[in-house]
Design an enzyme around this catalytic site. Structure first.
Site, PDB file in Angstrom:
ATOM      1  N   ILE A   1     -66.077  47.712  58.871  1.00  0.00           N
ATOM      2  CA  ILE A   1     -67.245  46.947  58.458  1.00  0.00           C
ATOM      3  C   ILE A   1     -68.137  47.764  57.520  1.00  0.00           C
ATOM      4  CG2 ILE A   1     -69.422  45.992  59.353  1.00  0.00           C
ATOM      5  CD1 ILE A   1     -67.820  44.942  61.778  1.00  0.00           C
TER       6      ILE A   1
ATOM      7  N   ASP B   1     -71.633  63.484  61.433  1.00  0.00           N
ATOM      8  CA  ASP B   1     -71.299  62.937  62.745  1.00  0.00           C
ATOM      9  C   ASP B   1     -72.611  62.448  63.353  1.00  0.00           C
ATOM     10  OD1 ASP B   1     -70.807  62.494  65.416  1.00  0.00           O
ATOM     11  OD2 ASP B   1     -69.511  64.243  65.656  1.00  0.00           O
ATOM     12  N   VAL B   2     -72.723  61.133  63.554  1.00  0.00           N
ATOM     13  CA  VAL B   2     -74.011  60.570  63.984  1.00  0.00           C
ATOM     14  C   VAL B   2     -74.359  60.918  65.437  1.00  0.00           C
ATOM     15  CG1 VAL B   2     -73.958  58.660  62.314  1.00  0.00           C
ATOM     16  CG2 VAL B   2     -73.089  58.301  64.654  1.00  0.00           C
TER      17      VAL B   2
ATOM     18  N   ASN C   1     -74.470  51.629  61.240  1.00  0.00           N
ATOM     19  CA  ASN C   1     -73.223  50.904  61.526  1.00  0.00           C
ATOM     20  C   ASN C   1     -72.218  51.711  62.359  1.00  0.00           C
ATOM     21  OD1 ASN C   1     -70.827  48.985  60.788  1.00  0.00           O
ATOM     22  ND2 ASN C   1     -70.215  50.995  60.008  1.00  0.00           N
TER      23      ASN C   1
ATOM     24  N   TYR D   1     -70.206  49.606  76.506  1.00  0.00           N
ATOM     25  CA  TYR D   1     -70.326  49.168  75.102  1.00  0.00           C
ATOM     26  C   TYR D   1     -71.340  48.035  74.984  1.00  0.00           C
ATOM     27  CZ  TYR D   1     -68.904  47.259  70.526  1.00  0.00           C
ATOM     28  OH  TYR D   1     -68.890  46.786  69.229  1.00  0.00           O
TER      29      TYR D   1
ATOM     30  N   THR E   1     -60.658  45.179  61.514  1.00  0.00           N
ATOM     31  CA  THR E   1     -60.958  46.557  61.088  1.00  0.00           C
ATOM     32  C   THR E   1     -59.948  47.506  61.749  1.00  0.00           C
ATOM     33  OG1 THR E   1     -62.366  47.032  63.002  1.00  0.00           O
ATOM     34  CG2 THR E   1     -63.459  46.055  61.089  1.00  0.00           C
TER      35      THR E   1
HETATM   36  N1  LIG Z   1     -64.691  45.142  64.297  1.00  0.00           N
HETATM   37  C1  LIG Z   1     -65.306  44.271  65.052  1.00  0.00           C
HETATM   38  O1  LIG Z   1     -64.752  43.208  65.402  1.00  0.00           O
HETATM   39  C2  LIG Z   1     -66.731  44.532  65.514  1.00  0.00           C
HETATM   40  C3  LIG Z   1     -67.351  43.534  66.276  1.00  0.00           C
HETATM   41  C4  LIG Z   1     -68.662  43.737  66.682  1.00  0.00           C
HETATM   42  C5  LIG Z   1     -69.337  44.886  66.333  1.00  0.00           C
HETATM   43  N2  LIG Z   1     -68.708  45.851  65.594  1.00  0.00           N
HETATM   44  C6  LIG Z   1     -69.476  47.065  65.269  1.00  0.00           C
HETATM   45  O2  LIG Z   1     -69.359  47.342  63.888  1.00  0.00           O
HETATM   46  C7  LIG Z   1     -69.426  48.756  63.678  1.00  0.00           C
HETATM   47  C8  LIG Z   1     -68.199  49.212  62.876  1.00  0.00           C
HETATM   48  O3  LIG Z   1     -67.025  48.864  63.610  1.00  0.00           O
HETATM   49  P1  LIG Z   1     -65.577  48.877  62.914  1.00  0.00           P
HETATM   50  O4  LIG Z   1     -64.735  47.937  63.685  1.00  0.00           O
HETATM   51  O5  LIG Z   1     -65.742  48.740  61.459  1.00  0.00           O
HETATM   52  O6  LIG Z   1     -65.125  50.387  63.288  1.00  0.00           O
HETATM   53  P2  LIG Z   1     -64.006  51.338  62.579  1.00  0.00           P
HETATM   54  O7  LIG Z   1     -62.967  50.526  61.933  1.00  0.00           O
HETATM   55  O8  LIG Z   1     -63.605  52.296  63.660  1.00  0.00           O
HETATM   56  O9  LIG Z   1     -64.847  52.148  61.492  1.00  0.00           O
HETATM   57  C9  LIG Z   1     -65.878  52.995  61.959  1.00  0.00           C
HETATM   58  C10 LIG Z   1     -66.467  53.817  60.847  1.00  0.00           C
HETATM   59  O10 LIG Z   1     -67.495  54.635  61.421  1.00  0.00           O
HETATM   60  C11 LIG Z   1     -67.149  56.016  61.283  1.00  0.00           C
HETATM   61  N3  LIG Z   1     -67.576  56.711  62.501  1.00  0.00           N
HETATM   62  C12 LIG Z   1     -67.118  56.551  63.761  1.00  0.00           C
HETATM   63  N4  LIG Z   1     -67.751  57.400  64.595  1.00  0.00           N
HETATM   64  C13 LIG Z   1     -68.623  58.109  63.844  1.00  0.00           C
HETATM   65  C14 LIG Z   1     -69.553  59.147  64.124  1.00  0.00           C
HETATM   66  N5  LIG Z   1     -69.694  59.657  65.360  1.00  0.00           N
HETATM   67  N6  LIG Z   1     -70.292  59.634  63.106  1.00  0.00           N
HETATM   68  C15 LIG Z   1     -70.156  59.139  61.848  1.00  0.00           C
HETATM   69  N7  LIG Z   1     -69.293  58.173  61.519  1.00  0.00           N
HETATM   70  C16 LIG Z   1     -68.533  57.662  62.515  1.00  0.00           C
HETATM   71  C17 LIG Z   1     -65.636  56.046  61.031  1.00  0.00           C
HETATM   72  O11 LIG Z   1     -65.180  57.179  60.296  1.00  0.00           O
HETATM   73  P3  LIG Z   1     -64.765  58.569  61.034  1.00  0.00           P
HETATM   74  O12 LIG Z   1     -63.837  58.185  62.137  1.00  0.00           O
HETATM   75  O13 LIG Z   1     -64.136  59.394  59.957  1.00  0.00           O
HETATM   76  O14 LIG Z   1     -66.035  59.182  61.538  1.00  0.00           O
HETATM   77  C18 LIG Z   1     -65.480  54.774  60.196  1.00  0.00           C
HETATM   78  O15 LIG Z   1     -65.889  55.015  58.876  1.00  0.00           O
HETATM   79  C19 LIG Z   1     -69.528  49.391  65.056  1.00  0.00           C
HETATM   80  O16 LIG Z   1     -70.880  49.642  65.363  1.00  0.00           O
HETATM   81  C20 LIG Z   1     -68.968  48.320  65.971  1.00  0.00           C
HETATM   82  O17 LIG Z   1     -69.473  48.418  67.278  1.00  0.00           O
HETATM   83  C21 LIG Z   1     -67.403  45.709  65.195  1.00  0.00           C
END
Ligand SMILES: NC(=O)c1ccc[n+]([C@@H]2O[C@H](COP(=O)([O-])OP(=O)(O)OC[C@H]3O[C@@H](n4cnc5c(N)ncnc54)[C@H](OP(=O)(O)O)[C@@H]3O)[C@@H](O)[C@H]2O)c1
Length: 273
Positions: free
Chosen positions: A23, A69-70, A96, A161, A196
């Site tokens: 996202i 790293d957040v 995010n 979560y 994602t």
């Molecule tokens: N996908 C869904 O269906 C969905 C639904 C509801 C809410 N969300 C929310 O949307 C957000 C993004 O989700 P996503 O599905 O896009 O996740 P994703 O595919 O795992 O991507 C996560 C991104 O955040 C980075 N990241 C993870 N941990 C981090 C940390 N500690 N510090 C800095 N960067 C970090 C990752 O890169 P690195 O691993 O290199 O750090 C990556 O760029 C999250 O907050 C999730 O809860 C997602």
């Protein structure tokens, strides 16, 4: 043609946490294509640098990757400071970066698991907002917090979560009240299932990944996953257009929260993937 050649966020300096994939990547891409100067972070440097290079070839807007790293306050502080050192202002912060642990009952989560997740998913949003706000106030900017639909409707095997996501939406409302006097808007976005890398790796860990993926699509009334571009566009709407919206939680959910469904799990021995 509009004054900015149709670019809806031209020269606006935007920080996106977790912008190298998923996202967050969708948000980075849509904002850059609309003329913004986007500083984004993640932990893996090589992936971030690749995204940065690809986007800077477009010749619209700008992308700058800063590893961060957040879960570490000093690294968030550095992200904000480097942004201001380079661009002199912050117009928008998109919190995010977040993580969804594997589905388990409460018996299998430790209190330390919960504390760590709170730190990444919720406290990091607080910290980034705290350090960015002095700059956001100067330009009457805005904050967008990536929450989740499950913060409203709950989810099986995800007690920690869901708590972090409920906290994000509640914190958004509280902060929007305090920041209104500075004309800083604070909103959240609550996605349903968006396709994602995180969704895919969660599905692969289930007994029948194909079925899990199909069910994930059919959980939305719209009958499919949301896309990265749709996620970015929803955030651009809040940042650029929704100037009378503050404290709202925008469902980006394809209607997943609507209607009755078959929801009872009584008697089920397995988790309902
Ligand atoms: N996908 C869904 O269906 C969905 C639904 C509801 C809410 N969300 C929310 O949307 C957000 C993004 O989700 P996503 O599905 O896009 O996740 P994703 O595919 O795992 O991507 C996560 C991104 O955040 C980075 N990241 C993870 N941990 C981090 C940390 N500690 N510090 C800095 N960067 C970090 C990752 O890169 P690195 O691993 O290199 O750090 C990556 O760029 C999250 O907050 C999730 O809860 C997602």
């Amino acid at each position: 043609m509009a004054a900015n050649n149709g670019l809806r966020y031209k020269d606006k300096v935007t920080i996106v946490t977790g912008g190298s994939k998923g996202i967050g990547l969708g948000v980075v891409q849509v904002f850059v294509k609309n003329g913004a100067k986007v500083v984004f972070c993640a932990r893996r440097e090589a992936e971030g640098k690749e995204v940065e290079a690809d986007l800077n070839k477009l010749g619209i807007g700008e992308a700058l990757f800063i590893p961060c790293d957040v879960s570490k306050e000093e690294e968030i502080k550095n992200l904000i400071e480097k942004t201001v050192a380079k661009y002199g202002r912050i117009d928008c912060l998109v919190n995010n970066a977040g993580y969804h642990p594997p589905h388990m009952p409460i018996d299998d989560f430790s209190s330390d698991d919960f504390r760590e997740l709170l730190n990444v998913n919720l406290v990091s949003y607080f910290i980034a907002a705290k350090y960015a706000l002095p700059y956001l106030r100067k330009v009457e900017g805005n904050i967008i917090n990536m929450s989740s639909l499950v913060g409203q409707i709950g989810q099986f095997g995800a007690v920690t979560y869901v708590a972090t996501k409920g906290g994000i939406s509640a914190m958004t409302r509280a902060l929007s009240i305090d920041e209104a006097k500075y004309n800083v808007r604070v909103n959240s976005v609550s996605p349903g299932n968006v396709w994602t890398p995180m969704w895919n790796s969660g599905a692969q860990a289930t007994p029948n990944p194909e079925k899990t993926i199909e069910n994930g699509a059919n959980s939305q009334l719209i009958g499919r996953y949301g896309t990265l571009e749709e996620s970015g566009t929803a955030c651009l709407f809040l940042a650029a257009d929704a100037t009378f919206c503050t404290g709202i939680d925008l469902n980006l959910s394809g209607g997943a929260e609507l209607n009755y469904g078959i929801k009872t799990m009584r008697g089920e021995k397995e988790l309902p993937f």
